[in-house]
Design an enzyme around this catalytic site. Sequence first.
Site, PDB file in Angstrom:
ATOM      1  N   GLY A 133       0.794  -1.219   0.000  1.00 14.02           N
ATOM      2  CA  GLY A 133       0.000   0.000   0.000  1.00 14.02           C
ATOM      3  C   GLY A 133       0.826   1.269   0.000  1.00 14.02           C
ATOM      4  O   GLY A 133       0.293   2.367  -0.150  1.00 14.02           O
ATOM      5  N   VAL A 144       5.333   1.906  -0.380  1.00 13.72           N
ATOM      6  CA  VAL A 144       6.451   1.650  -1.293  1.00 13.72           C
ATOM      7  C   VAL A 144       7.111   0.344  -0.893  1.00 13.72           C
ATOM      8  O   VAL A 144       7.109  -0.040   0.278  1.00 13.72           O
ATOM      9  CB  VAL A 144       7.482   2.802  -1.281  1.00 13.72           C
ATOM     10  N   THR A 162       9.218  -0.642   6.293  1.00 10.92           N
ATOM     11  CA  THR A 162       9.938   0.178   7.265  1.00 10.92           C
ATOM     12  C   THR A 162      11.442   0.041   7.125  1.00 10.92           C
ATOM     13  O   THR A 162      12.168   1.035   7.092  1.00 10.92           O
ATOM     14  CB  THR A 162       9.509  -0.211   8.693  1.00 10.92           C
ATOM     15  N   LYS A 212      21.456   3.313   8.673  1.00 11.76           N
ATOM     16  CA  LYS A 212      22.847   2.875   8.552  1.00 11.76           C
ATOM     17  C   LYS A 212      23.648   3.829   7.678  1.00 11.76           C
ATOM     18  O   LYS A 212      24.861   4.002   7.867  1.00 11.76           O
ATOM     19  CB  LYS A 212      22.914   1.452   7.984  1.00 11.76           C
ATOM     20  N   SER A 268      15.812   5.767  25.507  1.00 13.25           N
ATOM     21  CA  SER A 268      17.243   5.498  25.341  1.00 13.25           C
ATOM     22  C   SER A 268      17.500   4.054  24.902  1.00 13.25           C
ATOM     23  O   SER A 268      18.488   3.438  25.301  1.00 13.25           O
ATOM     24  CB  SER A 268      17.991   5.786  26.645  1.00 13.25           C
ATOM     25  N   GLY A 269      16.602   3.537  24.067  1.00 15.03           N
ATOM     26  CA  GLY A 269      16.810   2.202  23.506  1.00 15.03           C
ATOM     27  C   GLY A 269      17.626   2.283  22.225  1.00 15.03           C
ATOM     28  O   GLY A 269      18.388   3.226  22.003  1.00 15.03           O
ATOM     29  N   LEU A 309      19.626   5.653  20.959  1.00 16.74           N
ATOM     30  CA  LEU A 309      21.090   5.600  20.992  1.00 16.74           C
ATOM     31  C   LEU A 309      21.694   5.861  19.622  1.00 16.74           C
ATOM     32  O   LEU A 309      22.674   6.604  19.486  1.00 16.74           O
ATOM     33  CB  LEU A 309      21.555   4.232  21.507  1.00 16.74           C
ATOM     34  N   HIS A 336      42.290 -15.000  12.209  1.00 12.32           N
ATOM     35  CA  HIS A 336      43.249 -14.124  12.876  1.00 12.32           C
ATOM     36  C   HIS A 336      43.915 -13.213  11.854  1.00 12.32           C
ATOM     37  O   HIS A 336      44.287 -13.673  10.769  1.00 12.32           O
ATOM     38  CB  HIS A 336      44.321 -14.960  13.576  1.00 12.32           C
TER      39      HIS A 336
END
Length: 413
Positions: free
Chosen positions: A14, A16, A20, A30, A159-160, A164, A383
Site C-alpha cells: 500500500g 512503497v 519500514t 545505517k 534510550s533504547g 542511541l 586471525h
Amino acid sequence: MMSFPGLKTAIIEGDVMGGTCVNRGCVPSKALLAVSGRMRELQDEKHMKAFGLQVDAATYDRQGVADHANGLASKIRNNLTNSLKALGVDILTGFGSILGQNKVQYGKGNTATAKDIIIATGSVPFVPKGIEVDGKTVITSDHALKLEFVPDWIAIVGSGYIGLEFSDVYTALGSEVTFIEALDQLMPGFDPEISKLAQRVLINPRKIDYYTGVFATKITPARDGRPVVIELTDAKTKELKDTLEVDAALIATGRAPFTQGLGLENINVVTQRGFVPVDENMRVIDAKGNVVPHLYCIGDANVVEQVTGHNHILNHLSVPAACFTHPEISMVGLTEPQAREKAEKEGFEVRVAKTSFKANTKALAENEGEGLAKDIKFAVHAHPTLSEVLDELYKAAKVDVEAPSPARQAVSV
C-alpha cells in the site's frame, strides 16, 4: 522468499516496496550512521595522530548527508523490486485488507484469493499521549531519517536502540543531546554490564546529558518564536519535576504494530494492544481461541516453513539484536539477570564468561580497545579479527549440564 519452494506468490503493497526497514528504518539509518562514524573519527585529533595522520577540521554538508541516506534507500528499494519480479512474484499495488478466509481486497475494489495469507504489515513509531508531533521540531524516527535540519540541542525521549543510534548521529554532526528515560537507568533493555560500559563510552564523553525516572508527559512543538517545550513528570510520584526548552525533540519510545484497517473483524480476530494473536507456529488465532485456517502473521522464516509444510517452531531468543553506534552493541538471548532468574526458577546453574577487546590485535591496530563480550559458547575465528574475542569466551565457558548443540543456544553479547 516464498517463491523458492515453488509457490505462486503475490505481495500487496500500500505504500512503497521494502516497508519500514528499507525506507524508514534499517537502511537509511545505517547510511546516517556511516557518516557519523567517519565524522567522529576525523574529529578525534588524538586518534588520528596515533596513526600518524593529520586532518584539517572536518565539516559536512547536511543536504549531501541526507541525499546519501535517501539514495541508499532508493537503490535498495529498486534492487528489491527487481529481484521480486525476477523471481516471478506479482506486486499488487494498494492498501490490503482481509475480506474473509482466503480472500483479500486491495486498492480500489480489487480482490484476490490465495490458499495462504501472511500478514506482514510491520510497525509505525509509537507516540505516547500528550506529545504533539509536527514533523519539524517534534519528530519521530521517520522524520529524523530525512535529516531536514540538525538542531543545536535536541531532546531524545527513550534510550533504547533508536534513541542511541540517533544520539550517535546528532552528536557527531554537532548537536547537544538530552536523553529522557522513564525507567531508572539508561538503556534499560540491555544487559546491565553492557549498559554500564556503553554509558562510559557512548554517553559520558559526548555532549549528552540525561534525565532518568521521568516521563515526557507533554511536548509542544516550536511555534511563534518559542522553542520546543517539554514537561517532565516524576515516574513514581507523578508530580511535575522540570520543564525543558530545546530546539527539537525526537520521540524514540519504540514502535507499535500497524494493524488498523486490515479487516480482521471479518474473520473474528481481535488484536491485543494492536498485536495480532498467533500460536507458536505463527497461525492467527480468532477471538474464540481457534486457529484461522491458512492465515499467518509474519514470523521470519518460520512462516515460510509452515506454509510449505515443514513444521518448525521459531525460538525467539535466538533472534539477535544490534545497535549500530560507534562502537556497536549486539546481543542475542537473555541478559545475565534474566538468565539467573530463569536458572533459579528451573534449577540449573549459570556461568558467565567475559573477555575484553583490550588485548585483541585487530582492535589495538585500530586504537579501539574499548569493548566487552559475554557468554559466547560456540564460534570459529580467523586471525587477526575482532571476533577472536569471542573465541576466548568459547574457551573460557564451562557447561555442566547436557544441552542441545551449542550452535542452537541463545547467548548474550
